[in-house]
Write an enzyme that holds these catalytic residues in place. Structure first.
Site, mmCIF file in Angstrom:
data_model
loop_
_atom_site.group_PDB
_atom_site.id
_atom_site.type_symbol
_atom_site.label_atom_id
_atom_site.label_comp_id
_atom_site.label_asym_id
_atom_site.label_seq_id
_atom_site.Cartn_x
_atom_site.Cartn_y
_atom_site.Cartn_z
ATOM 1 N N GLU A 136 0.728 -1.187 -0.184
ATOM 2 C CA GLU A 136 -0.216 0.060 -0.004
ATOM 3 C C GLU A 136 0.944 1.287 -0.013
ATOM 4 O O GLU A 136 0.696 2.431 -0.745
ATOM 5 C CB GLU A 136 -1.134 -0.021 1.227
ATOM 6 C CG GLU A 136 -2.042 -1.277 0.979
ATOM 7 C CD GLU A 136 -2.971 -1.128 2.129
ATOM 8 O OE1 GLU A 136 -3.852 -2.134 2.117
ATOM 9 O OE2 GLU A 136 -2.801 -0.525 3.443
ATOM 10 N N HIS A 173 -10.483 1.183 0.038
ATOM 11 C CA HIS A 173 -10.817 0.195 1.147
ATOM 12 C C HIS A 173 -12.446 -0.180 1.262
ATOM 13 O O HIS A 173 -12.925 -1.143 2.132
ATOM 14 C CB HIS A 173 -10.345 0.746 2.551
ATOM 15 C CG HIS A 173 -9.072 0.720 2.888
ATOM 16 N ND1 HIS A 173 -8.190 1.607 2.294
ATOM 17 C CD2 HIS A 173 -8.377 -0.006 3.765
ATOM 18 C CE1 HIS A 173 -6.846 1.354 2.685
ATOM 19 N NE2 HIS A 173 -7.005 0.299 3.565
#
Length: 294
Positions: free
Chosen positions: A141, A174
């Site tokens: 990420e 997300h």
């Protein structure tokens, strides 16, 4: 290479593409298994690793010549030796200060004692879920959403603007958890509320992480903060009432104290000159050329 010398549409589109690419890599495998199943985790490790290889290529393709003239590709990605040690220690210490309250809870409950046992670390490395949460997720990420994306956004946005724009994409990414929650039987309303909450705190963390990356110019800075935050998790405020009164007061006081200290130290301890960062953020002063903080 240059696709859009004057505008920033290509930089924004490239950032959106990186977001889609990362999330899509998690769903290329058709399976009814849960996200925590070892087979699912292994497959996602592979697909995300492929994205990590492709992401810097995408960044390079959309970086302007004027951007590369300020620093080579390694510098753009935050891969530097100068100031590396300080870039790891300081953001980690800052993040621990921010979590002073939850760390106090761990100390009072005795949970911290497990960290001194080698068996804990051995067992953790055998647990794919732990490896995903503590190692693979933070590395991938931060690599995609900070190291590869922020140089693109900075081609057309001021640093403070980029700090908040980039993390919005990180937070949106997300939302894919919502579909997995529904698949597991959670109702739509609850999954939306949970995902909205995740979007809020992941966006806030993303802004903090992007700030660390731009101020230090190091990939390792947000990575250290991310690993620690994933380890601690979101503070469990619901456990505070179960502590004795004096301990509750100590926990709450340390939460306020930690946040206050963090707010006051964040800017001065991330002064770009400390990290020999001449690329991303204007510094108030510079060290002589013969001084290195590594």
């Amino acid at each position: 290479m240059v696709f859009d010398e004057n505008g920033c549409a290509s930089s924004i589109l490239a950032s959106v593409f990186l977001t889609i690419l990362y999330v899509a890599s998690l769903y290329v495998w058709r399976s009814k298994l849960s996200r925590d199943h070892p087979t699912t985790i292994k497959r996602r490790f592979f697909s995300v690793s492929c994205v990590m290889v492709l992401a810097p290529i995408v960044t390079w393709l959309f970086l302007k010549e004027s951007t590369l003239n300020k620093g080579d590709m390694y510098e753009q990605l935050g891969l530097r030796l100068s100031g590396l040690l300080f870039a790891f220690v300081t953001p980690l210490a800052l993040t621990m200060i921010l979590f002073l309250g939850p760390l106090t809870m761990q100390f009072l409950s005795g949970a911290w004692k497990i960290y001194i046992h080698p068996i804990y670390w051995f067992a953790s490395w055998q647990d794919l879920t732990w490896v995903r949460n503590h190692i693979m997720a933070p590395i991938s990420e931060e690599w995609v959403f900070r190291a590869c994306m922020m140089p693109l956004l900075l081609q057309c946005l001021e640093p403070y603007t980029a700090v908040f724009v980039g993390p919005l994409l990180f937070g949106i990414a997300h939302f894919h958890h919502m579909f997995e929650q529904i698949k597991l039987g959670l109702d739509l309303r609850s999954s939306i509320m949970i995902s909205a909450f995740q979007f809020m705190y992941t966006s806030l963390f993303g802004a903090y992480s992007a700030y660390l990356f731009l101020r230090t110019g190091h990939f390792v800075a947000p990575l250290a903060a991310h690993i620690f935050c994933n380890h601690m998790g979101f503070p469990n405020f619901g456990d505070i009432p179960y502590y004795p009164l004096t301990q509750r007061l100590l926990i709450i006081s340390n939460m306020v104290l930690g946040f206050t200290i963090w707010c006051n130290l964040l800017t001065p301890l991330t002064e770009p000159a400390y990290y020999d960062n001449k690329l991303y953020w204007p510094s108030r002063f510079q060290f002589p050329n013969d001084i290195s903080l590594f």
